[in-house]
Design a protein around this motif. Structure first.
Motif, PDB file in Angstrom:
ATOM      1  N   THR A  88      12.741 -16.012  -7.302  1.00  0.00           N
ATOM      2  CA  THR A  88      12.099 -14.717  -7.047  1.00  0.00           C
ATOM      3  C   THR A  88      11.731 -14.028  -8.352  1.00  0.00           C
ATOM      4  N   PHE A  90      10.139 -10.293  -9.576  1.00  0.00           N
ATOM      5  CA  PHE A  90       9.795  -8.930  -9.157  1.00  0.00           C
ATOM      6  C   PHE A  90       8.735  -8.354 -10.094  1.00  0.00           C
ATOM      7  N   TYR A  91       7.743  -7.705  -9.495  1.00  0.00           N
ATOM      8  CA  TYR A  91       6.677  -7.055 -10.250  1.00  0.00           C
ATOM      9  C   TYR A  91       6.787  -5.544 -10.018  1.00  0.00           C
ATOM     10  N   THR A 160      10.113   1.535  -1.522  1.00  0.00           N
ATOM     11  CA  THR A 160       9.807   0.329  -2.267  1.00  0.00           C
ATOM     12  C   THR A 160       9.830  -0.832  -1.285  1.00  0.00           C
ATOM     13  N   PHE A 164      11.850  -9.340   1.130  1.00  0.00           N
ATOM     14  CA  PHE A 164      12.068 -10.112  -0.091  1.00  0.00           C
ATOM     15  C   PHE A 164      12.077 -11.612   0.201  1.00  0.00           C
ATOM     16  N   GLU A 168       7.185 -13.912  -4.973  1.00  0.00           N
ATOM     17  CA  GLU A 168       6.694 -12.785  -5.773  1.00  0.00           C
ATOM     18  C   GLU A 168       6.789 -11.510  -4.944  1.00  0.00           C
ATOM     19  N   VAL A 169       7.515 -10.525  -5.470  1.00  0.00           N
ATOM     20  CA  VAL A 169       7.768  -9.286  -4.737  1.00  0.00           C
ATOM     21  C   VAL A 169       7.307  -8.112  -5.603  1.00  0.00           C
ATOM     22  N   LEU A 171       7.374  -4.212  -6.399  1.00  0.00           N
ATOM     23  CA  LEU A 171       8.239  -3.053  -6.212  1.00  0.00           C
ATOM     24  C   LEU A 171       7.549  -1.807  -6.755  1.00  0.00           C
ATOM     25  N   ILE A 174      12.654   0.484  -9.137  1.00  0.00           N
ATOM     26  CA  ILE A 174      13.826  -0.385  -9.180  1.00  0.00           C
ATOM     27  C   ILE A 174      15.001   0.355  -8.562  1.00  0.00           C
ATOM     28  N   LEU A 179      18.033  -3.623  -3.524  1.00  0.00           N
ATOM     29  CA  LEU A 179      17.918  -5.059  -3.769  1.00  0.00           C
ATOM     30  C   LEU A 179      19.169  -5.800  -3.304  1.00  0.00           C
ATOM     31  N   THR A 183      19.153  -8.614  -0.251  1.00  0.00           N
ATOM     32  CA  THR A 183      19.188  -9.967  -0.808  1.00  0.00           C
ATOM     33  C   THR A 183      20.644 -10.345  -1.060  1.00  0.00           C
TER      34      THR A 183
END
Length: 251
Positions: A88, A90-91, A160, A164, A168-169, A171, A174, A179, A183
């Motif tokens: 995974t 995160f962007y 957000t 998941f 590619e996730v 957000l 943060i 999260l 997850t």
């Protein structure tokens, strides 16, 4: 019955006048409060910058040696060995560098002190919002160094990603608790902003204090100036000298 230039003064005029006075006083009080708030923010920024300078002087520490308090750990330079796990990425959306919109790229890594979310840096966004930039992240056991950051709550961003399942996730902010809840990452409650090893694919211009103390001082001066100007105008409008003289002469 009071007279004004020989004419009866309507009671409603007095009520409206006093309402205007009260509203003006409240606005002036708010301006002064905003000025003092900016001064308080200035002192907070000065204290944090001094703390950062001291922590940088002491040099990087191991994740094992972090203080028990999360607030005391913030801005500490750290060094550690870690390895990526899972696939995974995160962007973090809406990150601007030199006027360009892009993403911060983050991925979980496994360390001897637990799982940590590592911020690899900034990449520019593509021409289309539905196409994320392609990045290659290192694999294997690597020695990293960076700055410990504690995610703050952004009141402007209310939500957000909650799905998941993909690799590619995207957000909007943060939130470590979110999260961990959605997850099995079991992340530590902080992020490491990567400094080394160097990777030219990413921009890393970490700014722990975006607005410098001098800027807060300038805003404070502006608010105090507006409050002073509003006070002077209120005195002239609501208590003109001519009316006071007329009152004195009427007795």
């Amino acid at each position: 019955m009071s007279l004004n230039n020989g004419q009866p003064q309507h009671p409603r005029i007095n009520v409206t006048r006093w309402i205007a006075i009260v509203v003006t006083l409240l606005a002036i009080a708010l301006m002064f409060r905003l000025g003092f708030w900016q001064l308080d923010r200035m002192h907070q920024k000065e204290a944090r910058l001094a703390s950062i300078a001291q922590k940088q002087t002491n040099g990087p520490i191991s994740l094992f040696d972090l203080p028990a308090s999360l607030s005391d750990s913030r801005d500490l330079p750290v060094t550690f060995n870690a390895q990526r796990f899972g696939n995974t990425i995160f962007y973090l959306d809406n990150q601007i560098v030199e006027g360009r919109v892009g993403y911060h790229v983050l991925a979980p890594v496994r360390t001897e002190s637990g799982n940590v979310l590592l911020n690899f840096g900034w990449v520019p966004a593509g021409a289309y919002r539905d196409v994320l930039p392609h990045v290659e992240l290192p694999v294997g056991q690597i020695k990293y160094s960076g700055i410990l950051s504690v995610p703050g709550d952004n009141p402007v961003v209310r939500e957000t990603a909650l799905a998941f399942t993909g690799r590619e996730v995207v957000l909007q902010k943060i939130d470590i608790d979110v999260l961990n809840a959605h997850t099995d990452l079991q992340l530590q409650p902080y992020i490491i902003q990567l400094e080394a090893p160097v990777d030219d694919k990413f921009v890393r211009n970490w700014q722990p204090v975006v607005m410098p103390p001098k800027k807060h001082l300038a805003y404070a001066v502006q608010w105090f100036g507006l409050a002073l100007a509003a006070s002077i105008i209120a005195l002239i409008v609501f208590f003109p000298r001519g009316n006071r003289n007329d009152k004195n002469q009427s007795f």
